[in-house]
Write an enzyme that holds these catalytic residues in place. Sequence first.
Site, short mmCIF file in Angstrom:
data_model
loop_
_atom_site.label_atom_id
_atom_site.label_comp_id
_atom_site.label_asym_id
_atom_site.label_seq_id
_atom_site.Cartn_x
_atom_site.Cartn_y
_atom_site.Cartn_z
N LYS A 58 0.72 -1.17 0.00
CA LYS A 58 0.08 0.08 0.16
C LYS A 58 0.82 1.34 -0.11
O LYS A 58 0.51 2.16 -0.56
CB LYS A 58 -0.96 -0.01 1.28
CG LYS A 58 -1.92 -1.16 1.18
CD LYS A 58 -2.81 -0.76 2.73
CE LYS A 58 -2.25 -0.89 3.80
NZ LYS A 58 -1.81 -2.11 4.48
N ARG B 52 11.80 -2.26 10.54
CA ARG B 52 10.80 -1.95 11.42
C ARG B 52 10.37 -3.08 12.72
O ARG B 52 10.47 -4.19 12.23
CB ARG B 52 9.29 -1.83 10.92
CG ARG B 52 9.02 -0.37 10.59
CD ARG B 52 7.80 -0.25 9.67
NE ARG B 52 6.68 -0.81 10.08
CZ ARG B 52 5.39 -0.83 9.42
NH1 ARG B 52 5.54 -0.20 8.39
NH2 ARG B 52 4.55 -1.41 9.87
N ARG C 265 -9.19 1.07 9.10
CA ARG C 265 -8.74 -0.35 9.09
C ARG C 265 -9.62 -1.27 9.99
O ARG C 265 -9.48 -2.28 10.11
CB ARG C 265 -7.48 -0.25 9.98
CG ARG C 265 -6.18 -0.70 9.12
CD ARG C 265 -5.19 -0.40 10.14
NE ARG C 265 -4.04 -1.26 9.66
CZ ARG C 265 -2.77 -0.88 9.26
NH1 ARG C 265 -2.84 0.22 8.71
NH2 ARG C 265 -1.75 -1.62 9.08
N ARG D 53 11.62 -5.75 4.00
CA ARG D 53 11.35 -4.58 4.11
C ARG D 53 12.13 -3.36 4.89
O ARG D 53 12.61 -3.73 6.07
CB ARG D 53 9.86 -4.23 4.55
CG ARG D 53 9.25 -2.84 4.65
CD ARG D 53 7.90 -2.44 4.47
NE ARG D 53 7.32 -2.93 5.66
CZ ARG D 53 5.97 -2.78 5.87
NH1 ARG D 53 5.07 -2.19 5.08
NH2 ARG D 53 5.38 -2.92 7.28
P1 ADP Z 1 1.16 -1.98 7.53
O1 ADP Z 1 0.23 -1.61 6.55
O2 ADP Z 1 2.58 -2.52 6.83
O3 ADP Z 1 0.66 -2.90 8.94
P2 ADP Z 1 1.17 0.52 8.84
O4 ADP Z 1 2.53 1.37 9.02
O5 ADP Z 1 0.18 0.96 7.97
O6 ADP Z 1 1.90 -0.94 8.24
O7 ADP Z 1 0.79 0.40 10.36
C1 ADP Z 1 1.59 -0.11 11.07
C2 ADP Z 1 0.92 -0.12 12.73
O8 ADP Z 1 0.29 1.08 13.05
C3 ADP Z 1 -0.54 -1.16 12.66
O9 ADP Z 1 -0.01 -2.43 12.84
C4 ADP Z 1 -1.14 -0.69 13.89
O10 ADP Z 1 -0.86 -0.82 15.14
C5 ADP Z 1 -1.16 1.09 13.62
N1 ADP Z 1 -2.06 1.66 12.73
C6 ADP Z 1 -1.91 2.18 11.63
N2 ADP Z 1 -2.83 2.82 11.10
C7 ADP Z 1 -4.08 2.31 11.77
C8 ADP Z 1 -5.37 2.47 11.87
N3 ADP Z 1 -6.08 3.05 10.94
N4 ADP Z 1 -6.02 1.88 12.93
C9 ADP Z 1 -5.50 1.52 13.99
N5 ADP Z 1 -4.20 0.81 14.29
C10 ADP Z 1 -3.38 1.60 12.94
#
Ligand code: ADP
Length: 210
Positions: A13, A156, A88, A123
């Site tokens: 994404k 990460r 999400r 990654r």
């Molecule tokens: P990925 O899509 O690779 O999981 P992100 O950087 O989008 O990575 O998200 C990393 C973490 O940040 C998630 O596992 C969650 O803990 C938190 N997070 C990000 N966006 C949201 C969201 N919309 N709602 C809840 N937690 C979120």
Amino acid sequence: MKLILLGAPGAGKGTQAEVICEHLQIPAISTGNMIREALKNGTEMGLKAKSYMESGALVPDDVVIGIIKERLAKEDCQKGFILDGFPRTVPQAEALDAMGVEIDKVIDIEVADEKIEQRLSGRRVCEKCGASYHVDFKPSKVSGVCDKCGGATVVRKDDEPATVRDRLKTYHAQTEPLKEYYAKTGKLVIVEGQEEVADTTRLTLAAVEG
Ligand code: ADP
Ligand code: ZN
């Protein structure tokens, strides 16, 4: 154009969000990057989010909804934006609707679970600007150095295999139901994630323009 990118962690994404951002000149908004930034800066919100994020769980809805509300109110979002990693959960999608945001398209990037682990282990993300790379599929020009800002690219914490499995569980339980949520609105477009990033990009741009 107001877009949402859906997909499992590691589906790509973030990479596609960056491409669309350049192509359409609209901001890409990553809640993950915003939370990581808050964590790095030691803000109250960052501290609140830390334990959830590091264990592969979702940060509570009210926290992320607050972040998004504030971000979407800014001037640069008025002509459009790409949401990467938000919504999400169904309550987050409902909150977005309640804000009166009219989404044009929801692009779901599909990648099988088996591939996710392999992808996430390679990654790397820029510590400074959040740009993402992959040692095999999308390496930075100089290993360990961000092409965009010269910052260090690092693994990460939540990309470790055990945490990845928990993130996938979380994804299937809480985020996947959004496919049905948006299919009902007729706005869902599915893109099959490809081996080559450039191929996924081609399909994603076609979905944006189609
Ligand atoms: P990925 O899509 O690779 O999981 P992100 O950087 O989008 O990575 O998200 C990393 C973490 O940040 C998630 O596992 C969650 O803990 C938190 N997070 C990000 N966006 C949201 C969201 N919309 N709602 C809840 N937690 C979120
Ligand atoms: Zn950078």
